[in-house]
Design an enzyme around this catalytic site. Structure first.
Site, mmCIF file in Angstrom:
data_model
loop_
_atom_site.group_PDB
_atom_site.id
_atom_site.type_symbol
_atom_site.label_atom_id
_atom_site.label_comp_id
_atom_site.label_asym_id
_atom_site.label_seq_id
_atom_site.Cartn_x
_atom_site.Cartn_y
_atom_site.Cartn_z
ATOM 1 N N GLU A 158 -11.835 -8.329 -2.463
ATOM 2 C CA GLU A 158 -13.244 -9.818 -2.341
ATOM 3 C C GLU A 158 -12.787 -10.071 -3.754
ATOM 4 O OE1 GLU A 158 -12.996 -9.270 2.175
ATOM 5 O OE2 GLU A 158 -14.968 -7.802 1.516
ATOM 6 N N GLU A 234 -7.710 -6.626 4.987
ATOM 7 C CA GLU A 234 -7.892 -6.022 5.843
ATOM 8 C C GLU A 234 -7.873 -6.852 6.995
ATOM 9 O OE1 GLU A 234 -12.496 -5.694 4.180
ATOM 10 O OE2 GLU A 234 -11.682 -4.702 2.708
#
Length: 587
Positions: A158, A234
């Site tokens: 991320e 995710e």
């Protein structure tokens, strides 16, 4: 050789189309004796892949000193997954987030005041490269190209939510390739323009992370990668808890609806989490947003995450619901679950001995003297507590005591008497009266977990700026680092039942076990502190909740006599704890 490849907008394995159905299970949050149980349950749900982060701070706890044993035995975990019949996705990024202490970065990095995190800073890259020199050779024999189960590795985690240094990302990519990684490399980011611009590389497979709106998230990904497979790296199917906040859950029907959209679109997915586990010890992380109203929010000990397998390994209704919807899209066979792991209530256990923190300082810590109350990291300390002591001249009546930037929670004592608490999220000064002749000032600060996400990762612990009375800074401090990594030196005495203590104390109890089973420690009547079982640090408790019990896995028990040590910061209404057969994570 089994090799995952990208063929247009689809994955292939040995030239056959494959849809990855993966679940996140973190080896470092589970006792090794239970790895196989959790992996078998993942396989029985119809999933074909397990994903795990790799936490740098458990593998290099001290700079240059590496650990890959016990709960840190990454190789054994991957080999166990292969034995179960699962592919493996490994996310060995220097940074992992994961609601884990410092996002997986080792605290010793903060000893270098000029080091810049997660960018092309030469000092940071030197530390990452030294770690990868040890880590990556352990992974290369396990790659699918070498006959192993590892089919993909993540470059960074991320990153677009933190920075935009593409040269840094390329350094990590080349570092993996040069050390022998030849399987699919990927990035994972939020489904927004800024994240996908800042966190990706043009020739590296990109994925997105989300909890809602699969259609919109994949639409955004397609704007940047129209000719690649769709994958959610995710899928947030549950949630984690902060102290002092309500228990977080995610509606099963919502998760099922999102799964139908993902699998119906032919996309691949990784459930985050499939089984959460536990933030044992001092390894919980914390959050701190960037807005004006944002405050520090520490994460609780449990990482149950309200996902398909509970913290203690129980199959939940969400598990069966997810399996049922998956069966609509692919042949997953029968559900062959292992036998449930037994739980047991061992009843009430009376605490019989205690010793105060203050009288134990000489054996728990080697004090140092500094002009200012320095943070833990300057003293080489990573976790735990730190005590600052000084003498204040008097008389000084009605003064305000300010702890500037206390990280994270401080107990303040004047001449041995507790006078109040100062918390990072509520840093109000304390009113103090210093008598004629002066007084001794003691400040015990708890590190409640470093920030794991966002712009405030560089999270020093202790008193990070200074202490002052009014406008006057106080100088001349004796500092006691208290990492509490060993409690063997404590000299316990029988409890004096004459009164309720209001100072930090260690308490000890023993109990007998004939047959070890999973159990849950309930500390009703206790206030805030930490628990150790047979020398293993289970984690933190706090009566502010939401978590009400601590998970105690059976492998941490032994037949015969077991020892529990409790470090209580405040007081207890009753010198009793309970070992129950069910968890209580609050409401």
């Amino acid at each position: 050789m089994t090799n995952l490849k990208i063929s247009g907008t689809h994955f292939t394995m040995n030239n056959n189309p494959i849809q990855l159905v993966s679940g996140a299970i973190h080896y470092f949050r589970i006792v090794p004796e239970y790895w196989r149980d959790r992996l078998v349950k993942l396989k029985a749900c119809g999933f074909n892949t397990v994903e795990t982060y790799v936490a740098w701070n458990i593998h290099e706890p001290e700079e240059g000193s590496f650990c890959f044993e016990g709960m840190a035995d990454l190789v054994r975990f991957i080999e166990t997954a292969a034995e179960v019949g699962l592919y493996v996705i490994v996310r060995p990024s220097p940074y992992i987030c994961a609601e884990w202490e410092f996002g997986g970065l080792p605290a010793w990095l903060l000893r270098y005041p000029d080091l810049r995190l997660r960018c092309l800073d030469p000092l940071f890259l030197t530390k990452v490269d030294a770690y990868y020199d040890v880590l990556i050779p352990k992974l290369t024999p396990l790659l699918s190209t070498n006959g192993g189960p590892v089919i993909a590795l993540q470059i960074e985690n991320e990153y677009g939510s933190y920075g935009n240094d593409n040269l840094y990302l390329e350094h990590l990519r080349q570092g993996m390739i040069s050390r022998g990684i030849d399987v699919l490399l990927f990035t994972s980011d939020g489904a927004s323009d800024s994240c996908l611009q800042g966190g990706t590389l043009p020739d590296v497979f990109a994925t997105v992370n989300f909890g809602t709106d699969p259609e919109g998230s994949f639409r955004k990904l397609k704007e940047y990668r129209p000719n690649e497979p769709l994958m959610c790296a995710e899928l947030w199917n549950g949630g984690f808890d902060h102290w002092m906040k309500p228990h977080s859950t995610r509606d099963t029907e919502e998760v099922v609806e999102i799964c139908e959209q993902i699998w119906g679109a032919g996309a691949s997915v990784n459930f985050y989490m499939f089984h959460g586990g536990t933030n044992f010890g001092f390894y919980n992380g914390a959050n701190h947003g960037a807005g004006a109203e944002a405050v520090y929010e520490p994460t609780v000990t449990s990482y149950d995450y309200d996902c398909p397998i509970s913290e203690s390994g129980e199959v939940t209704p969400k598990y069966h619901a997810v399996r049922n919807v998956l069966a609509k899209f692919m042949d997953i066979g029968d559900c062959q679950l292992p036998e449930p792991i037994p739980t047991q209530s061992y009843g009430a256990i009376r605490v019989t001995e205690k010793v105060s923190l203050m009288e134990s300082l000489g054996t728990l810590s080697s004090p140092v003297v500094y002009p200012c109350p320095e943070p833990m990291e300057k003293l080489g300390q990573k976790y735990g507590f730190i005590l600052y002591s000084t003498t204040v001249s008097g008389p000084r009546m009605g003064e305000e005591l300010h702890l500037q930037e206390v990280h994270d929670r401080a107990l303040v004592f004047l001449d041995g008497e507790f006078i109040g608490t100062v918390e990072r999220w509520n840093p109000a000064p304390l009113k103090v009266d210093i008598p004629v002749g002066g007084a001794k000032l003691d400040i015990l600060v708890e590190n409640m977990g470093r920030i794991n996400f966002g712009p405030y990762l560089k999270d020093y612990k202790g008193i990070t700026e200074g202490v002052r009375l009014g406008y006057q800074y106080l100088f001349g401090w004796t500092i006691y680092p208290l990492p509490l990594d060993s409690l063997n030196s404590l000299k316990f005495k029988p409890i004096d039942k004459t009164g309720k203590s209001n100072e930090p104390n260690f308490y000890k109890a023993t109990f007998e076990v004939e047959t070890a089973a999973d159990t849950f420690i309930r500390l009703d009547g206790w206030t805030k502190g930490n628990v150790w079982i047979n020398g293993f640090h289970l984690g933190r408790y706090w009566n502010r909740g939401p978590q009400k019990t601590l998970y105690l896995p059976a492998p941490l028990l032994r037949e015969g006599t077991n020892e529990i040590i409790i470090f209580e910061l405040h007081s207890t209404d009753d010198f009793v704890i309970k070992l129950e057969d069910t968890a209580d994570l609050g409401e």
